[in-house]
Design a protein around this motif. Structure first.
Motif, short mmCIF file in Angstrom:
data_model
loop_
_atom_site.label_atom_id
_atom_site.label_comp_id
_atom_site.label_asym_id
_atom_site.label_seq_id
_atom_site.Cartn_x
_atom_site.Cartn_y
_atom_site.Cartn_z
N TYR A 31 0.83 -1.21 0.00
CA TYR A 31 0.00 0.00 0.00
C TYR A 31 0.86 1.27 0.00
CZ TYR A 31 -3.67 -3.28 1.37
OH TYR A 31 -4.56 -4.33 1.41
N LYS A 32 2.18 1.12 -0.13
CA LYS A 32 3.10 2.26 -0.04
C LYS A 32 2.76 3.33 -1.07
CE LYS A 32 6.54 -0.06 -2.83
NZ LYS A 32 7.27 -1.27 -2.60
N LYS A 33 2.97 4.57 -0.67
CA LYS A 33 2.73 5.77 -1.48
C LYS A 33 1.25 6.00 -1.76
CE LYS A 33 7.26 5.78 -3.62
NZ LYS A 33 8.03 5.81 -4.84
N GLY A 34 0.37 5.28 -1.08
CA GLY A 34 -1.06 5.49 -1.26
C GLY A 34 -1.62 6.42 -0.21
N LEU A 35 -2.53 7.27 -0.63
CA LEU A 35 -3.27 8.14 0.29
C LEU A 35 -4.70 7.63 0.31
CD1 LEU A 35 -1.93 11.65 -0.74
CD2 LEU A 35 -1.38 10.36 1.34
N PHE A 36 -5.13 7.13 1.45
CA PHE A 36 -6.43 6.47 1.56
C PHE A 36 -7.39 7.34 2.36
CE2 PHE A 36 -3.31 3.26 0.71
CZ PHE A 36 -3.94 2.46 -0.24
N ASN A 37 -8.45 7.76 1.69
CA ASN A 37 -9.47 8.61 2.27
C ASN A 37 -10.54 7.71 2.90
OD1 ASN A 37 -11.17 10.74 2.81
ND2 ASN A 37 -11.53 11.28 0.69
N LYS A 133 -2.17 -7.23 -6.85
CA LYS A 133 -3.45 -6.52 -6.96
C LYS A 133 -3.50 -5.35 -5.99
CE LYS A 133 -6.16 -10.25 -8.91
NZ LYS A 133 -7.29 -11.19 -8.72
N ILE A 134 -2.97 -5.53 -4.78
CA ILE A 134 -2.91 -4.43 -3.82
C ILE A 134 -2.12 -3.27 -4.43
CG2 ILE A 134 -1.90 -3.65 -1.64
CD1 ILE A 134 -2.52 -6.45 -0.52
N ALA A 135 -0.94 -3.58 -4.95
CA ALA A 135 -0.09 -2.53 -5.53
C ALA A 135 -0.77 -1.85 -6.71
CB ALA A 135 1.25 -3.12 -5.94
N HIS A 136 -1.45 -2.63 -7.54
CA HIS A 136 -2.16 -2.08 -8.70
C HIS A 136 -3.27 -1.12 -8.26
CE1 HIS A 136 -4.16 -1.83 -12.59
NE2 HIS A 136 -5.28 -2.07 -11.95
N PHE A 137 -4.10 -1.55 -7.32
CA PHE A 137 -5.19 -0.70 -6.84
C PHE A 137 -4.64 0.56 -6.17
CE2 PHE A 137 -7.61 -4.17 -7.99
CZ PHE A 137 -8.96 -3.95 -7.79
N THR A 138 -3.58 0.40 -5.40
CA THR A 138 -2.98 1.54 -4.72
C THR A 138 -2.48 2.56 -5.74
OG1 THR A 138 -2.39 0.20 -2.81
CG2 THR A 138 -1.18 2.27 -3.10
N LYS A 139 -1.78 2.09 -6.75
CA LYS A 139 -1.25 3.00 -7.77
C LYS A 139 -2.40 3.65 -8.56
CE LYS A 139 1.95 3.30 -11.60
NZ LYS A 139 2.86 2.59 -12.51
N LYS A 140 -3.41 2.86 -8.91
CA LYS A 140 -4.50 3.37 -9.73
C LYS A 140 -5.41 4.34 -8.98
CE LYS A 140 -8.20 1.92 -12.83
NZ LYS A 140 -8.84 0.78 -13.51
N TYR A 141 -5.75 4.02 -7.72
CA TYR A 141 -6.76 4.79 -7.01
C TYR A 141 -6.25 5.67 -5.88
CZ TYR A 141 -9.93 1.62 -9.43
OH TYR A 141 -10.60 0.91 -10.38
#
Length: 161
Positions: A31-37, A133-141
């Motif tokens: 989940y690195k570099k992801g900002l989760f609202n 898939k985690i990395a893909h979703f994190t990068k995409k969203y």
């Protein structure tokens, strides 16, 4: 809590029952570099009634609902089962403890309280695929540079890999 990479505040200055917070995905996870609202809604009966906590940002996780409700009473999109996961106890759990528990989802899954059993099988049998898939979703969203980031208030998950 500041060590978690957290921003928290009221969603609307006139409603102290609805809060928003943003968590930064830990650098040692997929989940690195992801900002989760996320949103948190406190019911009138709080602290004896549980708050409702939902990811606004799409996230790939066993314990987060990624299906739209199909009938009344179904969990919201992005919902976290905070009671089933043991994150909340009536009249006891503080907001700080709840946020720390939610943050722990970046590191751990609870295969006994999933929203999607197929993710449990994937997690058990093909961990590299699950992590990809985690990395893909994190990068995409959740990436600040993503054209599809969800740092605003819309909540319309469309998972096309």
């Amino acid at each position: 809590i500041s060590s978690l990479g957290l921003s928290v505040g009221l969603e609307n200055q006139n409603n102290y029952r609805k809060w928003k917070f943003i968590l930064l995905g830990p650098s040692d996870t997929s989940y690195k570099k992801g900002l989760f609202n996320l949103s948190i809604s406190f019911p009138i009966g709080y602290p004896n009634s549980p708050p409702e906590v939902c990811f606004i940002t799409p996230i790939y996780h066993i314990n987060v609902n990624d299906k739209k409700p199909s009938f009344m009473g179904a969990p919201q999109l992005g919902a976290i089962n905070i009671i089933g996961l043991g994150f909340w106890k009536p009249g006891y759990t503080t907001l700080r403890e709840l946020i720390c528990s939610i943050y722990s989802l970046f590191y751990y899954v609870d295969i006994f309280h999933p929203f999607d059993s197929s993710k449990v099988e994937e997690y058990r049998n093909d961990r590299p695929c699950y992590e990809t898939k985690i990395a893909h979703f994190t990068k995409k969203y959740a990436s600040i540079n993503s054209s599809q980031n969800f740092l605003d208030s819309h909540n319309n998950w469309d998972f096309n890999i």
